[in-house]
Design an enzyme around this catalytic site. Structure first.
Site: not given
Ligand code: GRF
Length: 206
Positions: A14-15, A111
């Site tokens: 969830g960053t 993405h």
């Molecule tokens: C990110 O790289 C996003 O592009 C992909 O999943 C990852 C999620 O990262 N769809 P986070 O959970 O937001 O850290």
């Protein structure tokens, strides 16, 4: 003016969600995070939401056994929270056709590649960056796009390129790409929120 309400769907750390929450807290991003929903109970993203005082829900195989009941619960929740836009921020599941139709052109996904490269089934997490490095690409990037009925096939809203450096590993690249993701996602949301505030959805509350 009524703020745009977003529902953020997550599965992992969830960053990207955190970037949104930080943007809202700092006043930079004028949206209301109406709810955060994870399909994985242990997703750290749920904790991030709770820490920010945002309603967080788990809708997954553990509490809704079959796909239909999960899909119904998710759609019901998003509607009951009066969500205007859905943001897929690392959501590793497929949305039902009903949700895609109900929220047509109001679902965003982020993405970590330059779509159409390294997207679709199987391209998630480090796999994307491994493929970039294995193929010797000199650049990669970030894509924010609308969600349609396919996987990573919806209209592209914004792409930002990132150079692949000598000695990059999938882990190093992933970290650099993720930092850019945070900026791009918040920036796209800001643009949409601005349009929302001044556009057809604008409402006076006084
Ligand atoms: C990110 O790289 C996003 O592009 C992909 O999943 C990852 C999620 O990262 N769809 P986070 O959970 O937001 O850290």
């Amino acid at each position: 003016m009524q703020r745009m309400r977003i529902g953020v769907l997550v599965s992992g750390g969830g960053t990207n969600l955190q970037a949104i929450l930080d943007g809202v807290t700092s006043g930079d991003l004028a949206v209301t995070v109406a709810c955060v929903v994870s399909n994985r109970k242990e997703a750290y993203a749920l904790k991030r939401a709770e820490k920010s005082g945002v309603e967080a829900y788990y809708i997954g195989k553990g509490n809704y056994v079959d796909r239909l009941s999960r899909d119904r619960a998710l759609l019901g929740l998003l509607k009951s929270k009066q969500v205007d836009y859905i943001v897929l921020a690392g959501y590793l599941d497929i949305l039902s056709p009903e949700i895609v139709t109900e929220f047509e052109n109001r679902i965003l996904n982020i993405h970590p590649s330059l779509i159409p490269k390294y997207c679709g089934k199987g391209y998630f997490g480090l796999k994307v960056h491994e493929a970039v490095i294995e193929n010797g690409d000199s650049k990669t990037g970030v894509t924010v796009h609308y969600v349609d009925s396919g996987i990573d096939t919806g209209a592209i809203i914004r792409q930002v390129q990132i150079a692949v450096k000598e000695g990059d590993t999938p882990e190093l690249l992933s970290k650099r790409v993720l930092e850019v993701e945070h900026e791009v996602l918040v920036s796209v949301l800001k643009e949409i929120a601005d349009r929302f505030g001044g556009g057809e959805h604008a409402k006076c509350i006084d």
